[in-house]
Design an enzyme around this catalytic site. Structure first.
Site: not given
Length: 898
Positions: A284, A331, A630, A696, A699, A727
């Site tokens: 996780v 174009d 176009d 991350n 962690e 957060t």
């Protein structure tokens, strides 16, 4: 019975086409034969592309390795009875799936738009009777009667024509209506010059005719373009490719770290259930669940900003891809030019007279002149207004008729000559309509007891039938010297990209007198479709930004070359325009051919397949290609390009549906605004991705180091999810709103192969991740050994230390040249709003019992809170000390260099 078929109907006589299709023109097909052919060839309709199903799009949202990893974590959580964690992970998946589903679902509408061009009915001769029938029932061999205002229902070979003209701009790029004739052309004639053919989806602007159907449905030129649109398979955007690569790297990193920690823990004697729970926490922690959400929101904000600059984005990923654009294939007509014919100059025997359409003034040798009624320019204005079928309105948009004839009326009106007043004085008695064989048009008017003939037409045709030239108030004989002089005038004007008309006339004694004999030449009128006023500046900005601009048009080479020079696209030293017939198929090109084509800046008379080849040519060289268009003929190229850009004002529905970006104002400069916004978005995506991944990584390090050291689990999976989705997300989104510096367009485009996170970003991720992990592990140590906490108390102290450290970490995302208190980050009010909101959420998590129970948060003492706050600011202080050192070192080297 063999199928009736003609391979190249434009290259053979009409009678041979009728014979090949086994049809009698005077009677048409019989009902039985038409039914047989309908069964063989099928309905005259374009193939429908099956829409992407809602279920299919939904299933695609789960085809991601990150999703599989989260599902595995959810399965482990429910297996160990962690219902709350299981539900939280499932909620994360639901949020990401909902965002992906709503932003990616887009029905494939190009084919439906193409079918809208199909005429609903046609006037057909069958069994000797003319009747109106459904266009879908047309078959090869049907005899169709066409008239002004019709939208052609199939590809047809003309068998009879009377002053027929067709607007083929949407199919070929030709800006003016094309005159049609029964006469065949050579087999290798390009589509735009096949004057004996009528094409499905084009509109008849004048005249009448009869034609035999040679192709229906997908066997038409419009059907061929439909097939090209289907075959054009645009690759994923650079951002999508980079995020996919990053996701794969994260998956392997997660699996490696998870396996390493679990194996090491079990080998050290740790409980296996604890190790599996730790593995779930690591999985996780490694996944930046908020990254898809933040990226989507940042792109959506960029989309809204572009909309305020008249650029409407169809795909969110196109916002960023614009910033990576290295080549723009554009174009000419209507994109670089105004798509409106204007008189640029008039050449008479007196000299070359410039016409300023903005002021309506005539300039001879730079001096204003007033056209006198009996002067050569005055007579030219009179006859140009008389030999005319257009109507001049109060403004240009209210005018009706052929664009060149409208321009002639504007020219005459500027000289004080109005057609309505002239007709009151010279009533029109008859008209000799423009004929493709004579290439001239004439009107005859009453002039007292005589008649006045007014003629205009192609210069080479008119010069063949004139006998003298108006010169001031008199005339000069049109001798060999005059013929040579006027031929040179026409050649010079044509080389400047002007379209030319000669104006002539004569008095006549009676109506039976031939109109195209013994004419007096009044002069040559040069027309141009002038460049849009904002284009030169926009092209200069593109070139300054390192973007190559290439003109790709269906118009003539001389016209394209002239416009390219006038807007600053080409200049001295550039290659001449490459004409479509000289452009080899992509598969047959040598490396030298490819290099020459990539170096060219102007391509003229190109067809849809060649546009596709040019896009692939640049894409294979690693370029990120934007293509403007176009018309129907642009749709395959718009689909193939990395960024398809359609014109919103004059663009066909087909072009708009095949595009990623629609310009509401049709302005080339809007593309440059969009490119600038795209570069800003990419810089911010890189900024908040660095922020999220460093969070991350911290962690991962916190959980991994604690487990390997035999310490209690410092963070629970649900707490990590809470941080990643609350957060982390709001500060990251605030980072996505930071404004760009002024020099964003002064830098070249980033290399398409450059990863979204380069070496510098990875160094920042690692250093910041280590510093944040370090202070959180310090909090873990204080909780265990200083404050004597255990269980939920330990995880609570680690949770808040990490949460606040990650909040303050947003200030580390500034440029190192900026100081802590004054930077692009601190000046952004969204950053402060995000921090305030997150602090409020953390307070609620601590004070609201239901939330704190779900997160397993325990009350902390004052000393513990002071330690949490003090530790959380350490990474920001360390970053500021490092930045100060870098600034001092830079100044030292700058002084030493003097």
């Amino acid at each position: 019975m063999p199928l009736p078929y003609v391979a190249e109907p434009h290259a053979i006589e009409a009678a041979d086409v009728l014979a090949g299709l086994e049809v009698d023109r005077t009677r048409g097909l019989t009902g039985e034969e038409a039914a047989r052919r309908l069964a063989i060839f099928g309905p005259n309709a374009l193939r429908r592309r099956q829409r992407a199903s809602v279920l299919g799009v939904l299933v695609d949202q789960f085809k991601s390795p990150i999703v599989f990893l989260l599902l595995g974590a959810a399965a482990l959580s429910i297996g160990f009875g962690e219902t709350v964690e299981f539900l939280a992970i499932i909620a994360v998946l639901a949020i990401n799936t909902a965002i992906g589903f709503t932003t990616e679902i887009r029905a494939v509408r190009s084919m439906e738009a193409l079918r809208e061009l199909t005429s609903r009915s046609a006037l057909v001769r069958r069994n000797g009777t003319v009747a109106t029938m459904s266009a879908e029932k047309l078959v090869p061999g049907d005899i169709v009667i066409v008239d002004a205002g019709d939208v052609l229902a199939a590809d047809m070979r003309l068998v009879e024509s009377s002053n027929l003209s067709v607007d083929e701009s949407a199919l070929t790029g030709e800006s003016l209506p094309v005159s049609k004739t029964v006469k065949p052309v050579s087999a290798d004639t390009v589509l735009a010059d096949r004057s004996c053919m009528l094409f499905k989806g084009c509109a008849v602007t004048g005249g009448t005719g009869e034609a035999v159907v040679t192709g229906t449905g997908m066997n038409t030129e419009l059907g061929r373009i439909t097939r090209l649109v289907e075959e054009a398979t645009p690759d994923r955007s650079p951002l999508e490719r980079q995020l996919a690569l990053l996701s794969r790297h994260l998956i392997w990193l997660t699996l490696a770290v998870t396996a390493l920690v679990a194996i090491a823990g079990i080998a050290a004697g740790q409980d296996m259930a604890l190790m599996i729970k730790s593995a779930v926490a690591l999985a996780v922690a490694a996944i930046p669940e908020g990254l898809p959400i933040v990226a989507t929101l940042a792109l959506a904000r960029g989309m809204l900003r572009m909309a305020r600059h008249n650029a409407l984005i169809e795909h969110l990923s196109a916002v960023e891809t614009l910033g990576a654009t290295t080549v723009i294939l554009t174009d000419k007509t209507g994109t670089l030019t105004e798509n409106r014919m204007h008189v640029d100059r008039v050449v008479t025997a007196t000299g070359e007279i410039a016409f300023d359409r903005h002021t309506g003034s005539f300039l001879l040798d730079g001096r204003p002149i007033e056209p006198a009624a009996k002067s050569d320019i005055g007579l030219l204005l009179r006859n140009a207004a008389l030999c005319n079928n257009a109507t001049l309105g109060d403004n240009r948009d209210a005018s009706t008729g052929d664009p060149m004839e409208i321009a002639l009326l504007e020219l005459a009106a500027s000289g004080g000559v109005r057609r309505e007043e002239l007709l009151a004085r010279y009533p029109e008695t008859c008209e000799h309509a423009f004929d493709v064989h004579t290439r001239m048009m004439a009107t005859v008017h009453e002039d007292g007891d005589r008649f006045l003939v007014a003629v205009k037409g192609a210069p080479e045709a008119v010069l063949e039938v004139v006998t003298d030239v108006a010169n001031g108030d008199g005339t000069l004989p049109f001798d060999r010297e005059q013929r040579r002089h006027w031929a040179t005038v026409c050649e010079v004007l044509a080389m400047q990209g002007l379209r030319l008309l000669a104006v002539a006339g004569k008095p006549a004694q009676d109506l039976d007198e031939p109109v195209y004999h013994d004419l007096t030449l009044y002069g040559i009128v040069g027309f141009q479709d002038p460049p849009r006023s904002d284009v030169p500046g926009a092209i200069a900005d593109a070139q300054r930004a390192g973007i190559a601009v290439v003109m790709v048009t269906g118009d003539h080479a001389a016209t394209a070359q002239h416009i390219s020079k006038s807007v600053g696209l080409t200049g001295i030293g550039h290659l001449e325009a490459i004409v479509g017939r000289d452009l080899k198929p992509y598969e047959e090109m040598t490396e030298e051919d490819k290099d020459a084509a990539r170096a060219a800046r102007v391509f003229a008379r190109v067809d849809p397949e060649q546009k596709l080849s040019l896009i692939r040519l640049h894409q294979d060289a690693g370029e990120v290609v934007a293509m403007t268009g176009d018309g129907v003929n642009d749709a395959p190229a718009l689909q193939q390009a990395d960024i398809g850009i359609a014109m919103g004002l004059r663009g066909t529905q087909v072009a708009r549906e095949a595009s990623d970006l629609v310009l509401r104002d049709d302005a080339f400069s809007t593309i440059i605004h969009a490119v600038r916004e795209g570069r800003v978005i990419y810089t911010n995506i890189r900024r908040f991705t660095t922020y999220l991944l460093s969070c991350n990584l911290s962690e991962i390090l916190i959980v991994g180091m604690a487990v390997l050291a035999g310490l209690p689990l410092p963070l629970l999976p649900l707490q990590i999810l809470f941080l990643n989705l609350v957060t982390d997300v709001f500060p990251a989104f605030a980072l996505g709103t930071i404004e760009a510096d002024r020099n964003v367009l002064a830098r070249p485009p980033r290399p398409p192969s450059e990863p979204i996170l380069a070496r510098g970003q990875w160094i920042a991720i690692v250093t910041h991740g280590i510093s944040i992990a370090g202070v959180t592990l310090a909090a873990l140590g204080l909780a265990l050994y200083q404050f004597g906490l255990d269980g939920d108390g330990v995880t609570t102290m680690c949770f808040y230390t990490l949460a606040l450290a990650q909040l303050w970490h947003v200030f580390n995302m500034r440029n190192w040249r900026s100081n802590l208190l004054s930077s692009e980050v601190t000046r952004n009010h969204y950053v402060w709003l995000a921090i305030g909101f997150c602090i409020a959420v953390l307070a609620v998590a601590d004070l609201q019992p239901q939330v704190s129970d779900a997160l397993r948060l325990a009350p902390l003492g004052v000393e513990a809170w002071l330690s949490v706050i003090g530790l959380s600011v350490v990474p920001v202080l360390l970053r500021e000390l490092a930045a100060i050192g870098m600034r001092l070192n830079r100044r030292h080297h700058a002084r030493a260099g003097r």
